[in-house]
Design an enzyme around this catalytic site. Structure first.
Site, PDB file in Angstrom:
ATOM      1  N   SER A 206     -19.278  10.400  29.331  1.00  0.00           N
ATOM      2  CA  SER A 206     -18.617  11.012  30.484  1.00  0.00           C
ATOM      3  C   SER A 206     -19.477  12.029  31.218  1.00  0.00           C
ATOM      4  O   SER A 206     -19.307  12.224  32.410  1.00  0.00           O
ATOM      5  CB  SER A 206     -17.303  11.663  30.059  1.00  0.00           C
ATOM      6  OG  SER A 206     -17.520  12.567  29.009  1.00  0.00           O
ATOM      7  N   HIS A 234     -14.471   5.234  30.620  1.00  0.00           N
ATOM      8  CA  HIS A 234     -15.207   5.121  31.889  1.00  0.00           C
ATOM      9  C   HIS A 234     -15.701   3.706  32.167  1.00  0.00           C
ATOM     10  O   HIS A 234     -16.205   3.442  33.259  1.00  0.00           O
ATOM     11  CB  HIS A 234     -16.402   6.083  31.891  1.00  0.00           C
ATOM     12  CG  HIS A 234     -15.985   7.513  31.844  1.00  0.00           C
ATOM     13  ND1 HIS A 234     -15.524   8.180  32.959  1.00  0.00           N
ATOM     14  CD2 HIS A 234     -15.926   8.390  30.827  1.00  0.00           C
ATOM     15  CE1 HIS A 234     -15.207   9.421  32.618  1.00  0.00           C
ATOM     16  NE2 HIS A 234     -15.433   9.576  31.333  1.00  0.00           N
ATOM     17  N   LYS A 266      -8.544   6.697  35.220  1.00  0.00           N
ATOM     18  CA  LYS A 266      -9.764   6.582  36.022  1.00  0.00           C
ATOM     19  C   LYS A 266      -9.690   5.337  36.918  1.00  0.00           C
ATOM     20  O   LYS A 266      -9.112   5.402  37.980  1.00  0.00           O
ATOM     21  CB  LYS A 266     -10.962   6.635  35.097  1.00  0.00           C
ATOM     22  CG  LYS A 266     -10.916   7.940  34.251  1.00  0.00           C
ATOM     23  CD  LYS A 266     -12.100   8.141  33.386  1.00  0.00           C
ATOM     24  CE  LYS A 266     -11.863   9.200  32.324  1.00  0.00           C
ATOM     25  NZ  LYS A 266     -11.515  10.523  32.804  1.00  0.00           N
TER      26      LYS A 266
HETATM   27  C1  LIG Z   1     -14.666   9.311  27.456  1.00  0.00           C
HETATM   28  C2  LIG Z   1     -13.297   9.881  27.664  1.00  0.00           C
HETATM   29  N1  LIG Z   1     -12.349   9.646  26.755  1.00  0.00           N
HETATM   30  C3  LIG Z   1     -11.102  10.128  26.881  1.00  0.00           C
HETATM   31  C4  LIG Z   1     -10.747  10.892  27.971  1.00  0.00           C
HETATM   32  C5  LIG Z   1      -9.354  11.436  28.075  1.00  0.00           C
HETATM   33  O1  LIG Z   1      -8.649  10.709  29.005  1.00  0.00           O
HETATM   34  P1  LIG Z   1      -7.385  11.302  29.809  1.00  0.00           P
HETATM   35  O2  LIG Z   1      -7.911  12.035  30.984  1.00  0.00           O
HETATM   36  O3  LIG Z   1      -6.595  10.099  30.136  1.00  0.00           O
HETATM   37  O4  LIG Z   1      -6.672  12.220  28.860  1.00  0.00           O
HETATM   38  C6  LIG Z   1     -11.698  11.151  28.958  1.00  0.00           C
HETATM   39  C7  LIG Z   1     -11.335  11.959  30.135  1.00  0.00           C
HETATM   40  O5  LIG Z   1     -12.098  12.453  30.871  1.00  0.00           O
HETATM   41  C8  LIG Z   1     -13.009  10.644  28.794  1.00  0.00           C
HETATM   42  O6  LIG Z   1     -13.949  10.894  29.702  1.00  0.00           O
END
Ligand SMILES: Cc1ncc(COP(=O)(O)O)c(C=O)c1O
Length: 415
Positions: A206, A234, A266
């Site tokens: 991320s 992502h 996303k």
């Molecule tokens: C790699 C990754 N996993 C999990 C999440 C968590 O997702 P959510 O925003 O739906 O809680 C994110 C959020 O930015 C993320 O980038």
């Protein structure tokens, strides 16, 4: 009456005042319009937004809005409880079936957020042996977090905070392996005497925007009889010919990865998270993941809207193609200006600034030029590696990206 002045609260308040004075307190602008559009209304004027996760422009898509509005009319605002109590609603189940079908997995379980999916699932899986100790059939109560004997988790060092927290909650033995370093992971697996091994990694990272070597992870998992979970928050919707994510992009079959985690926040423009995999693994999460059992699910309107988003994302590949083209253009031009965009390869394009204060200043200057793009800083990234994390969507046009590049060029000259 003034509040009682407890010493612990006073220390916290003093700390916050000091952070504010230092200029490091994140000054996130209040946006007075949908943050899912490239042009947003901030402080009485238009700004360009380069940090939205509405990658495919689906959050505001008329079909998605209509599906969500219909569900809002039919089901009302909330879910009315947890899935195991009142709120096992048909739209929740339909969404689970839809995302599982999209990914080519047997089943999926949905959570109210991607964060909840990770923080609930990782510790849940580690509890298997504790269930078995007390007799799996007589008691399938959602026990306290904490794993049974014999589990070791192998966790990528740049994993998202939600995976990191899930791993912490599991209270298992943990070995962190360096970013994308398969030789180091192989060494750790080799040295491990744990009877049950579990490898967890992001698909697309991320903060750096690069991709995990999923084929090698899968091969190591097979060789060492380890379970493998990929957080493809992502990747899904964005990568691969059908938008099925990092696995499809890298030619890895779903049978090679035990659990595929993702988010609806996303590419699909909504909110919520899921874990997909073989039916029994997913069913195990239904009886053991505390964030599923002790928390309310997605509002039905969101579940219905997201299901529509998945349909559109599948039908209209131009959306991900355009977002990725925008990102490739931006990355090339930013590199030509001398910016380090780390190893990013897709729609997340970090521009490395370095110091926390310098990154905060860069964010302020961009904001002054009408651009909203906050910097990512410690603890999201290591100290000294602060960066502005630009996200390119299918809704940005070349003129908007050109303006951003012009501002970045000016920023460089001012240094
Ligand atoms: C790699 C990754 N996993 C999990 C999440 C968590 O997702 P959510 O925003 O739906 O809680 C994110 C959020 O930015 C993320 O980038």
């Amino acid at each position: 009456m003034p509040k009682i002045d407890h010493a612990p609260a006073r220390r916290i308040k003093d700390f916050v005042r000091a952070v504010r004075t230092s200029g490091l307190y994140p000054q996130n602008p209040v946006v007075n319009s949908a943050t899912t559009e490239p042009v947003v209304w901030v402080g009485g004027r238009d700004h360009l937004l380069f940090c939205s996760n509405n990658l495919l422009g689906l959050s505001n898509h008329p079909g998605v809005r209509e599906a969500a509005a219909k569900a809002l009319d039919r089901y009302g605002l909330g879910s009315g409880g947890s899935r195991q109590m009142a709120a096992n609603i048909d739209v929740h189940r339909a969404l689970e079936e839809r995302i599982a079908e999209f990914l080519g997995q047997e089943d999926a379980i949905c959570f109210a957020a991607g964060y909840m999916a990770n923080v609930g699932s990782v510790p849940a899986l580690m509890k298997l042996d504790r269930y078995l100790e007390i007799d799996q059939v007589k008691s399938v109560a959602p026990m306290e977090p904490g794993c049974g004997p014999g589990w070791e988790i192998f966790s990528e060092e740049l994993n998202h905070a939600s995976l990191v927290d899930g791993v912490r909650l599991a209270r298992a033995e943990v070995s962190r392996f360096p970013h994308r370093d398969m030789a180091a992971l192989a060494g750790l697996l080799e040295a491990s005497e744990a009877p049950s091994k579990f490898i967890v990694s992001d698909g697309v990272f991320s903060m750096d925007g690069d991709i995990a070597p999923v084929p090698e992870l899968a091969a190591l998992a097979r060789e060492h009889d380890a379970m493998l979970m990929i957080d493809d928050a992502h990747g899904v919707g964005m990568l691969g010919q059908g938008g099925r994510g990092s696995l499809e992009h890298l030619g890895v079959g779903t049978e090679e990865v035990d659990l595929q985690m993702g988010t609806f926040t996303k590419a699909f423009g909504g909110i919520g998270g899921y874990v997909a995999g073989d039916a029994e693994l997913v069913d195990f999460l239904r009886i053991s993941a505390r964030t599923y059992i002790f928390s309310a699910p997605l509002p039905p309107s969101i579940a219905a809207g997201v299901a529509e988003s998945i349909d559109i994302a599948e039908r209209e590949p131009w959306r991900r193609e355009k977002a990725l083209e925008n990102a490739a253009f931006f990355r090339r031009e930013a590199n030509a200006l001398g910016y380090d965009t780390l190893g990013s390869a897709f729609h997340i394009v970090p521009v490395l600034i370095g110091g926390e204060a310098e990154a905060a200043e860069a964010t302020r200057r961009l904001r002054h030029r009408g651009i909203v793009a906050p910097h990512a800083r410690f603890p999201a990234v290591p100290l000294g590696r602060a960066r502005i994390r630009f996200v390119m969507t299918c809704q940005h046009d070349r003129e908007q990206i050109g303006y951003l590049l012009k501002c970045l060029a000016e920023l460089r000259q001012a240094d």
